[in-house]
Scaffold this motif. Structure first.
Motif, PDB file in Angstrom:
ATOM      1  N   ASP A 118       0.859  -1.180   0.000  1.00 49.71           N
ATOM      2  CA  ASP A 118       0.000   0.000   0.000  1.00 49.71           C
ATOM      3  C   ASP A 118       0.898   1.234   0.000  1.00 49.71           C
ATOM      4  O   ASP A 118       1.508   1.575   1.008  1.00 49.71           O
ATOM      5  N   LEU A 119       0.983   1.893  -1.135  1.00 42.95           N
ATOM      6  CA  LEU A 119       1.855   3.062  -1.266  1.00 42.95           C
ATOM      7  C   LEU A 119       1.058   4.363  -1.314  1.00 42.95           C
ATOM      8  O   LEU A 119       1.479   5.337  -1.932  1.00 42.95           O
ATOM      9  N   SER A 120      -0.078   4.382  -0.643  1.00 41.52           N
ATOM     10  CA  SER A 120      -0.927   5.577  -0.675  1.00 41.52           C
ATOM     11  C   SER A 120      -0.316   6.741   0.091  1.00 41.52           C
ATOM     12  O   SER A 120      -0.546   7.905  -0.255  1.00 41.52           O
ATOM     13  N   THR A 121       0.456   6.454   1.152  1.00 43.42           N
ATOM     14  CA  THR A 121       1.079   7.523   1.952  1.00 43.42           C
ATOM     15  C   THR A 121       2.516   7.150   2.297  1.00 43.42           C
ATOM     16  O   THR A 121       2.871   7.024   3.466  1.00 43.42           O
ATOM     17  N   THR A 162      -3.746  -1.972  -7.389  1.00 47.57           N
ATOM     18  CA  THR A 162      -4.848  -1.011  -7.406  1.00 47.57           C
ATOM     19  C   THR A 162      -4.693  -0.147  -8.646  1.00 47.57           C
ATOM     20  O   THR A 162      -3.610  -0.055  -9.218  1.00 47.57           O
ATOM     21  N   LYS A 170      -3.950   2.640  -9.713  1.00 54.79           N
ATOM     22  CA  LYS A 170      -3.267   3.921  -9.664  1.00 54.79           C
ATOM     23  C   LYS A 170      -1.760   3.704  -9.724  1.00 54.79           C
ATOM     24  O   LYS A 170      -1.207   2.907  -8.968  1.00 54.79           O
ATOM     25  N   CYS A 171      -1.113   4.406 -10.640  1.00 55.67           N
ATOM     26  CA  CYS A 171       0.351   4.347 -10.734  1.00 55.67           C
ATOM     27  C   CYS A 171       0.930   5.472  -9.881  1.00 55.67           C
ATOM     28  O   CYS A 171       0.535   6.635 -10.023  1.00 55.67           O
ATOM     29  N   ILE A 172       1.842   5.137  -8.986  1.00 52.25           N
ATOM     30  CA  ILE A 172       2.359   6.143  -8.055  1.00 52.25           C
ATOM     31  C   ILE A 172       3.454   7.001  -8.667  1.00 52.25           C
ATOM     32  O   ILE A 172       3.853   7.995  -8.090  1.00 52.25           O
ATOM     33  N   LYS A 190      -3.405  -0.411   7.517  1.00 53.40           N
ATOM     34  CA  LYS A 190      -2.866  -0.325   6.164  1.00 53.40           C
ATOM     35  C   LYS A 190      -2.972  -1.721   5.563  1.00 53.40           C
ATOM     36  O   LYS A 190      -2.852  -2.719   6.274  1.00 53.40           O
ATOM     37  N   VAL A 242      -9.352   0.692   3.518  1.00 57.73           N
ATOM     38  CA  VAL A 242      -7.959   0.984   3.175  1.00 57.73           C
ATOM     39  C   VAL A 242      -7.480  -0.013   2.123  1.00 57.73           C
ATOM     40  O   VAL A 242      -7.938  -1.157   2.068  1.00 57.73           O
ATOM     41  N   GLY A 243      -6.544   0.430   1.289  1.00 55.05           N
ATOM     42  CA  GLY A 243      -5.855  -0.454   0.350  1.00 55.05           C
ATOM     43  C   GLY A 243      -6.778  -1.358  -0.438  1.00 55.05           C
ATOM     44  O   GLY A 243      -7.865  -0.977  -0.882  1.00 55.05           O
TER      45      GLY A 243
END
Length: 398
Positions: free
Chosen positions: A143-146, A169, A171-173, A306, A328-329
Motif C-alpha cells: 500500500d503506497l498511498s502515503t 490497485t 493507480k500508478c504512483i 494499512k 484501506v488499500g
C-alpha cells in the motif's frame, strides 16, 4: 496434481481453453519470479498456487526466494513500515545491508531467463547486480498511498531500469517520471486446502478442538501478527460487541520468521486476550483449520490500518461469509459497501462493532451478503483471472 481443467467448476470452458492457448504461445520462454520467502504472507501463497498451474499450461515458470541475514530482514521491515508512512532514519548502514545482501544473492543466483518478475522491495537491487539481458517487471503488493518520500525516492533508483511496474490497485504512483504501469488483482485458489468446500462435520471437528460452540455467533479475524493488521484494535471492537450480545471471537494469526516485530505484537495480543472472555487466540494453524473458521464464522473482521490487498477478505467472501473491513488499500477493492459487507473507518471501533452487530442480528441480511460475496470473488478474484492477466502482460513484452 492440480490442472487448469479442474477449474471448470468455477469458470467457463471457453476461458480455460483461452488460457491454454495463450500459454502455448509462451511455451518457448522461461520466466522467473523472485520474492523474499517461500512461506508466510500472501505473495508466497499466490506464487505457490500459481506457478505450478503456469507450468502445467506450458509456460516454464520458476520461483526463487531471497537468502538474507536477520539484519537484512530487519532493514526490509523498516522499509516496509516507512512505505506505509512511518518515519525512518535512512542511514548508510541500512543501505549497505540492503544492497549488500542483494549483491551477495546475485553471486549465486544465475538468471538466464527470458523475463524476470521481482516482488516488492526486498529484491529490488538485484537488477543492479545481475546483468540485465531481458525485460524486468517490478510487482508491487504494498500500500503506497502515503509512503515515506525519502525511502520511496531511494527505492526509485532501483525501479528506474525496470521495463514495467505492476500494481494491484488502479493507480500508478510514479507521476514524476515515465514508467509503464499495469494492474493485476491478487486472487485466491478455490481448490486449495484453505478454500475448498468443507462439510459441517469436518468444520465441527476442527472448531471443537478450541472449544467453539457452533450454536452461538462467531466473529473472526485472520491475519499476521503485524501492527498494521491491528489485532489489538480487533480485540477492542469485539470487546464492545461482547458487552451487547452473546458472541465468540476467534483471532488467528501467524508470526513470520522474516518479521522481527511479529513476536512482540503476538505477546501484546496474548496479554490482552487473558483479560477477555469468549476469545480464542490461535497461532500458526494449518490451512484446513483457517478454512473451518472462515466457513463457520457469521462475520469476518479485517481491522487493518494499512493493507496491500488482504487475501483473507476474499477467502472469507468465497465461503459466503460477510466481511466488515477497514476502508484501506485492497480491502476496498473486495468489499462493496452494503452488498457483501461493510467498509469502515480503520480508527472507528464503534462503527466496526455496530456494523458487525447489524449483520449478526439479521439472518436475511447475512445470507444475502454471503451470496453476493461469493459472486464477486468468482467474477473478479479467482486464480484463473490472475493467470490470464499475467499471460497477457508477458505476451506484450516477449
Amino acid at each position: 496434481m492440480k490442472r487448469l481443467s479442474h477449474y471448470k467448476e468455477f469458470v467457463s470452458e471457453s476461458e480455460i481453453s483461452r488460457i491454454y492457448r495463450k500459454g502455448t504461445e509462451l511455451s518457448k520462454y522461461h520466466i522467473l519470479h523472485i520474492n523474499s520467502s517461500y512461506y508466510g504472507g500472501g505473495i508466497a501463497e499466490i506464487l505457490r498456487n500459481m506457478v505450478p498451474l503456469l507450468n502445467e499450461i506450458g509456460v516454464e515458470v520458476g520461483w526463487r526466494a531471497m537468502v538474507g541475514s536477520p539484519d537484512f530482514f530487519r532493514v526490509c521491515k523498516r522499509f516496509h513500515n516507512s512505505l506505509l508512512g512511518e518515519g525512518i532514519d535512512l542511514t548508510e548502514m541500512k543501505k549497505k545491508v540492503y544492497e549488500g545482501t542483494n549483491e551477495d544473492f546475485s553471486r549465486f543466483t544465475h538468471v538466464d531467463h527470458d523475463l524476470v518478475i521481482v516482488h516488492n522491495h526486498q529484491p529490488l537491487p538485484l537488477i543492479r547486480f545481475l546483468q540485465k539481458r531481458q525485460p524486468w517487471i517490478w510487482r508491487c503488493h504494498e500500500d503506497l498511498s502515503t509512503p515515506n518520500q525519502e525511502v520511496l525516492d531511494y527505492l526509485k533508483s532501483f525501479i528506474i531500469p525496470f521495463d514495467k511496474c505492476v500494481f494491484q490497485t488502479g493507480k500508478c504512483i510514479f507521476s514524476d517520471f515515465q514508467k509503464e504501469c499495469s494492474f493485476v488483482n491478487p486472487t485466491i485458489d478455490p481448490l486449495s486446502t484453505k478454500n475448498e468446500y468443507l462439510d459441517d462435520n469436518k468444520i465441527k471437528k476442527y472448531l471443537n478442538r478450541i472449544g467453539i460452540d457452533l450454536s452461538r455467533p462467531i466473529v473472526s479475524q485472520v491475519s499476521e501478527f503485524d501492527k498494521h493488521k491491528d489485532p489489538i484494535g480487533a480485540l477492542e471492537v469485539f470487546k464492545q460487541i461482547n458487552e451487547e450480545m452473546d458472541c465468540q471471537f476467534i483471532l488467528i494469526g501467524s508470526v513470520s520468521r522474516y518479521d522481527p516485530e511479529g513476536e512482540s505484537i503476538y505477546g501484546q495480543v496474548r496479554e490482552k486476550v487473558k483479560e477477555m472472555e469468549n476469545v480464542s487466540l490461535v497461532l500458526d494453524p494449518h490451512d484446513i483449520f483457517i478454512n473451518s473458521v472462515q466457513s463457520a464464522s457469521d462475520v469476518v473482521l479485517q481491522k487493518s490500518l494499512k493493507e496491500g490487498f488482504g487475501l483473507a477478505v476474499s477467502e472469507a467472501l468465497w465461503k459466503e461469509t460477510p466481511v466488515v473491513g477497514s476502508d484501506v488499500g485492497g480491502i476496498a477493492m473486495q468489499i462493496v459497501d452494503g452488498e457483501n459487507g461493510y467498509l469502515v473507518d480503520p480508527g472507528d471501533y464503534d462503527e466496526a462493532a455496530e456494523k458487525i452487530m447489524d449483520i449478526l442480528s439479521d439472518d436475511d441480511l447475512r445470507e444475502r451478503m454471503g451470496r453476493r460475496g461469493k459472486e464477486i470473488i468468482k467474477d473478479r478474484f479467482l486464480i484463473t483471472h490472475q493467470i490470464e492477466k499475467w499471460l497477457d502482460i508477458w505476451r506484450e513484452m516477449l
